[in-house]
Design a protein around this motif. Structure first.
Motif, PDB file in Angstrom:
ATOM      1  N   PHE A  68       0.830  -1.210   0.000  1.00 32.08           N
ATOM      2  CA  PHE A  68       0.000   0.000   0.000  1.00 32.08           C
ATOM      3  C   PHE A  68       0.864   1.259   0.000  1.00 32.08           C
ATOM      4  CE2 PHE A  68      -3.270  -2.973   1.520  1.00 32.08           C
ATOM      5  CZ  PHE A  68      -4.352  -2.553   0.761  1.00 32.08           C
ATOM      6  N   GLY A  69       1.976   1.221   0.744  1.00 33.70           N
ATOM      7  CA  GLY A  69       2.843   2.385   0.827  1.00 33.70           C
ATOM      8  C   GLY A  69       3.486   2.731  -0.506  1.00 33.70           C
ATOM      9  N   LEU A  70       4.026   1.716  -1.196  1.00 36.58           N
ATOM     10  CA  LEU A  70       4.650   1.982  -2.483  1.00 36.58           C
ATOM     11  C   LEU A  70       3.633   2.403  -3.536  1.00 36.58           C
ATOM     12  CD1 LEU A  70       7.420  -0.774  -2.855  1.00 36.58           C
ATOM     13  CD2 LEU A  70       7.554   1.514  -1.849  1.00 36.58           C
ATOM     14  N   TYR A  71       2.438   1.847  -3.451  1.00 36.98           N
ATOM     15  CA  TYR A  71       1.384   2.264  -4.379  1.00 36.98           C
ATOM     16  C   TYR A  71       1.084   3.754  -4.214  1.00 36.98           C
ATOM     17  CZ  TYR A  71      -3.354   3.063  -6.101  1.00 36.98           C
ATOM     18  OH  TYR A  71      -4.456   3.595  -6.719  1.00 36.98           O
ATOM     19  N   LEU A  72       0.972   4.210  -2.976  1.00 33.15           N
ATOM     20  CA  LEU A  72       0.677   5.619  -2.717  1.00 33.15           C
ATOM     21  C   LEU A  72       1.853   6.511  -3.102  1.00 33.15           C
ATOM     22  CD1 LEU A  72      -1.196   5.234   0.687  1.00 33.15           C
ATOM     23  CD2 LEU A  72      -2.190   5.991  -1.478  1.00 33.15           C
ATOM     24  N   LEU A  73       3.067   6.093  -2.778  1.00 30.96           N
ATOM     25  CA  LEU A  73       4.236   6.869  -3.178  1.00 30.96           C
ATOM     26  C   LEU A  73       4.310   6.997  -4.692  1.00 30.96           C
ATOM     27  CD1 LEU A  73       6.972   5.447  -0.750  1.00 30.96           C
ATOM     28  CD2 LEU A  73       6.067   7.781  -0.750  1.00 30.96           C
ATOM     29  N   TYR A  74       3.994   5.913  -5.381  1.00 28.09           N
ATOM     30  CA  TYR A  74       4.028   5.928  -6.847  1.00 28.09           C
ATOM     31  C   TYR A  74       2.959   6.869  -7.396  1.00 28.09           C
ATOM     32  CZ  TYR A  74       3.826   4.213 -11.662  1.00 28.09           C
ATOM     33  OH  TYR A  74       3.826   4.131 -13.025  1.00 28.09           O
ATOM     34  N   TYR A  75       1.776   6.831  -6.818  1.00 25.45           N
ATOM     35  CA  TYR A  75       0.732   7.735  -7.293  1.00 25.45           C
ATOM     36  C   TYR A  75       1.110   9.193  -7.042  1.00 25.45           C
ATOM     37  CZ  TYR A  75      -3.431  10.463  -7.764  1.00 25.45           C
ATOM     38  OH  TYR A  75      -4.294  11.453  -8.146  1.00 25.45           O
ATOM     39  N   PHE A  76       1.656   9.476  -5.873  1.00 33.55           N
ATOM     40  CA  PHE A  76       1.950  10.867  -5.499  1.00 33.55           C
ATOM     41  C   PHE A  76       3.129  11.456  -6.272  1.00 33.55           C
ATOM     42  CE2 PHE A  76      -0.146   9.929  -1.199  1.00 33.55           C
ATOM     43  CZ  PHE A  76      -1.349  10.456  -1.627  1.00 33.55           C
ATOM     44  N   ARG A  77       3.694  10.685  -7.207  1.00 32.10           N
ATOM     45  CA  ARG A  77       4.729  11.246  -8.081  1.00 32.10           C
ATOM     46  C   ARG A  77       4.165  12.402  -8.906  1.00 32.10           C
ATOM     47  NH1 ARG A  77       2.131   7.476 -10.787  1.00 32.10           N
ATOM     48  NH2 ARG A  77       2.189   7.293 -13.064  1.00 32.10           N
ATOM     49  N   VAL A  78       2.827  12.481  -8.986  1.00 28.95           N
ATOM     50  CA  VAL A  78       2.191  13.586  -9.711  1.00 28.95           C
ATOM     51  C   VAL A  78       2.618  14.935  -9.142  1.00 28.95           C
ATOM     52  CG1 VAL A  78       0.110  13.595  -8.262  1.00 28.95           C
ATOM     53  CG2 VAL A  78      -0.011  14.450 -10.602  1.00 28.95           C
ATOM     54  N   PHE A  79       2.921  14.990  -7.840  1.00 33.60           N
ATOM     55  CA  PHE A  79       3.325  16.258  -7.233  1.00 33.60           C
ATOM     56  C   PHE A  79       4.737  16.659  -7.657  1.00 33.60           C
ATOM     57  CE2 PHE A  79       0.247  14.598  -3.974  1.00 33.60           C
ATOM     58  CZ  PHE A  79      -0.788  15.426  -4.377  1.00 33.60           C
ATOM     59  N   GLU A  80       5.613  15.656  -7.867  1.00 31.97           N
ATOM     60  CA  GLU A  80       6.942  15.985  -8.374  1.00 31.97           C
ATOM     61  C   GLU A  80       6.838  16.567  -9.775  1.00 31.97           C
ATOM     62  OE1 GLU A  80      11.341  14.007  -9.241  1.00 31.97           O
ATOM     63  OE2 GLU A  80       9.766  12.796  -8.303  1.00 31.97           O
ATOM     64  N   ARG A  81       5.950  16.013 -10.589  1.00 29.56           N
ATOM     65  CA  ARG A  81       5.753  16.556 -11.934  1.00 29.56           C
ATOM     66  C   ARG A  81       5.137  17.952 -11.883  1.00 29.56           C
ATOM     67  NH1 ARG A  81       3.187  10.896 -14.128  1.00 29.56           N
ATOM     68  NH2 ARG A  81       5.141   9.889 -14.711  1.00 29.56           N
ATOM     69  N   GLN A  82       4.359  18.197 -10.863  1.00 28.63           N
ATOM     70  CA  GLN A  82       3.659  19.473 -10.773  1.00 28.63           C
ATOM     71  C   GLN A  82       4.579  20.602 -10.324  1.00 28.63           C
ATOM     72  OE1 GLN A  82       0.345  19.520  -8.009  1.00 28.63           O
ATOM     73  NE2 GLN A  82      -0.702  21.077  -9.189  1.00 28.63           N
ATOM     74  N   ILE A  83       5.409  20.354  -9.293  1.00 28.92           N
ATOM     75  CA  ILE A  83       6.236  21.430  -8.745  1.00 28.92           C
ATOM     76  C   ILE A  83       7.702  21.306  -9.131  1.00 28.92           C
ATOM     77  CG2 ILE A  83       4.673  21.726  -6.783  1.00 28.92           C
ATOM     78  CD1 ILE A  83       6.652  20.264  -5.019  1.00 28.92           C
ATOM     79  N   GLY A  84       8.068  20.200  -9.776  1.00 31.12           N
ATOM     80  CA  GLY A  84       9.455  19.996 -10.168  1.00 31.12           C
ATOM     81  C   GLY A  84      10.230  19.177  -9.147  1.00 31.12           C
ATOM     82  N   LEU A 258      -3.926  20.960 -15.592  1.00 33.23           N
ATOM     83  CA  LEU A 258      -3.597  19.942 -16.584  1.00 33.23           C
ATOM     84  C   LEU A 258      -2.615  18.922 -16.026  1.00 33.23           C
ATOM     85  CD1 LEU A 258      -3.303  22.075 -19.846  1.00 33.23           C
ATOM     86  CD2 LEU A 258      -5.139  20.512 -19.204  1.00 33.23           C
ATOM     87  N   VAL A 259      -1.639  19.388 -15.229  1.00 28.14           N
ATOM     88  CA  VAL A 259      -0.673  18.471 -14.621  1.00 28.14           C
ATOM     89  C   VAL A 259      -1.381  17.506 -13.678  1.00 28.14           C
ATOM     90  CG1 VAL A 259       1.292  18.317 -13.033  1.00 28.14           C
ATOM     91  CG2 VAL A 259       1.301  20.013 -14.861  1.00 28.14           C
ATOM     92  N   SER A 260      -2.357  18.024 -12.924  1.00 26.02           N
ATOM     93  CA  SER A 260      -3.097  17.165 -11.990  1.00 26.02           C
ATOM     94  C   SER A 260      -3.918  16.120 -12.727  1.00 26.02           C
ATOM     95  CB  SER A 260      -4.021  18.022 -11.108  1.00 26.02           C
ATOM     96  OG  SER A 260      -5.069  18.582 -11.880  1.00 26.02           O
ATOM     97  N   MET A 261      -4.209  16.359 -13.993  1.00 28.81           N
ATOM     98  CA  MET A 261      -4.932  15.390 -14.813  1.00 28.81           C
ATOM     99  C   MET A 261      -3.994  14.346 -15.393  1.00 28.81           C
ATOM    100  SD  MET A 261      -7.428  18.129 -16.737  1.00 28.81           S
ATOM    101  CE  MET A 261      -8.098  16.926 -17.893  1.00 28.81           C
ATOM    102  N   GLY A 262      -2.690  14.512 -15.154  1.00 27.66           N
ATOM    103  CA  GLY A 262      -1.730  13.502 -15.577  1.00 27.66           C
ATOM    104  C   GLY A 262      -0.859  13.879 -16.742  1.00 27.66           C
ATOM    105  N   PHE A 263      -0.991  15.108 -17.264  1.00 28.35           N
ATOM    106  CA  PHE A 263      -0.179  15.518 -18.401  1.00 28.35           C
ATOM    107  C   PHE A 263       1.151  16.085 -17.935  1.00 28.35           C
ATOM    108  CE2 PHE A 263      -4.587  15.991 -20.006  1.00 28.35           C
ATOM    109  CZ  PHE A 263      -4.524  15.039 -21.025  1.00 28.35           C
ATOM    110  N   ASP A 264       2.154  15.942 -18.779  1.00 25.18           N
ATOM    111  CA  ASP A 264       3.475  16.495 -18.501  1.00 25.18           C
ATOM    112  C   ASP A 264       3.402  18.016 -18.441  1.00 25.18           C
ATOM    113  OD1 ASP A 264       6.025  17.675 -20.233  1.00 25.18           O
ATOM    114  OD2 ASP A 264       6.588  16.233 -18.686  1.00 25.18           O
TER     115      ASP A 264
END
Length: 292
Positions: A68-84, A258-264
């Motif tokens: 469960f932890g790795l699944y959540l960490l993997y999903y939250f990678r969206v924030f790295e894409r969002q803020i750099g 747009l980033v929160s929707m999954g786009f680069d």
């Protein structure tokens, strides 16, 4: 609901953290010491086993928590894409340190020398991430199951709840400390949201993390108008307005949406320029580019 494009494209820091967490968990699991990694009052104020402060940040104490932890960490990678990657590294360090300080404070106040009150694992980072997830990630779809209304975000909340209750009070405490740390980051305490590391730090993390299947973080962003095949480019030019003057930048809110929707992030910005900052039109441009 996913965290954007598959893999760790544009998320090298997340990749490095997940690899470290998995390796620490497997290593101590093989040695049969996973259940002994949780912090207790005696560890900090008695036996002075301060090495646990570092290990407990990465290693989960059981296989279900790891999943469960790795699944959540993997999903939250969206924030790295969002803020750099740079600012996300600051977010990780702030979340880990502040949540750990809260945990130590709780252990000092409870003064229970007999029981491990804090389970091990990156609970601070995971539950700190739920704060921006709640406020910044929009709901894209709603559905009903047996008359109960759910959103596409519900699965992430359910995974977080499962992790929070995995070891009862041992996991609830670090989870709450993580939420407090995430709240302080969002409140911009000490102007932490403006802080950055020297670029060499995030560059080093990108280089030492293992390669993933598919494209690397340095790969070119997904094709959009200007990078897509000529046929798709001509079709988009017919359907959508021409790009706005280069001096006018798309709004940060539109890019974040747009980033929160999954786009680069880079692709989102280019699409917004082409669409004159119209989020709906930009979304269509990105989706059309994907289809080609």
């Amino acid at each position: 609901m996913n965290g954007g494009p598959s893999g760790f494209n544009n998320a090298p820091v997340t990749r490095a953290f997940i690899i470290a967490s998995a390796l620490f968990t497997v290593f101590f699991g093989i040695q049969g010491r996973s259940s002994k990694l949780g912090l207790s009052y005696l560890d900090i104020f008695g036996n002075l086993q301060h090495w646990k402060l570092i290990v407990s940040v990465f290693a989960f104490s059981s296989t279900p928590e790891l999943m469960f932890g790795l699944y959540l960490l993997y999903y939250f990678r969206v924030f790295e894409r969002q803020i750099g990657s740079n600012k996300y590294s600051v977010f990780i360090l702030f979340s880990v340190i502040v949540s750990l300080l809260f945990e130590i404070l709780a252990l000092a106040l409870l003064k229970d020398p007999a029981v491990n009150l804090v389970t091990s694992g990156p609970y601070g980072l995971i539950f700190a991430s739920f704060v921006p997830f709640f406020f910044d990630i929009p709901v894209s779809t709603w559905f009903r199951v047996v008359g109960v209304r759910f959103s596409d975000k519900s699965f992430i909340y359910l995974a977080g709840l499962q992790l929070l209750l995995s070891s009862w009070k041992r996991s609830i405490l670090p989870g709450l400390c993580g939420i407090l740390a995430g709240s302080l980051y969002r409140l911009n305490v000490f102007y932490i949201r403006k802080a950055k590391f020297p670029e060499i730090v995030t560059s080093l993390l990108s280089r030492i993390s293992w390669p993933t299947m598919g494209r690397s973080p340095s790969a070119a962003p997904r094709n959009i108008v200007g990078n897509m095949p000529s046929y798709a480019g001509r079709q988009a030019e017919r359907n959508y307005p021409s790009s706005m003057p280069s001096a006018t930048e798309p709004s940060e809110d539109s890019i974040s949406t747009l980033v929160s929707m999954g786009f680069d992030r880079s692709s989102a910005r280019q699409a917004l320029v082409q669409a004159r900052n119209d989020v709906n039109v930009a979304t269509n441009i990105l989706l059309e580019a994907q289809s080609h």
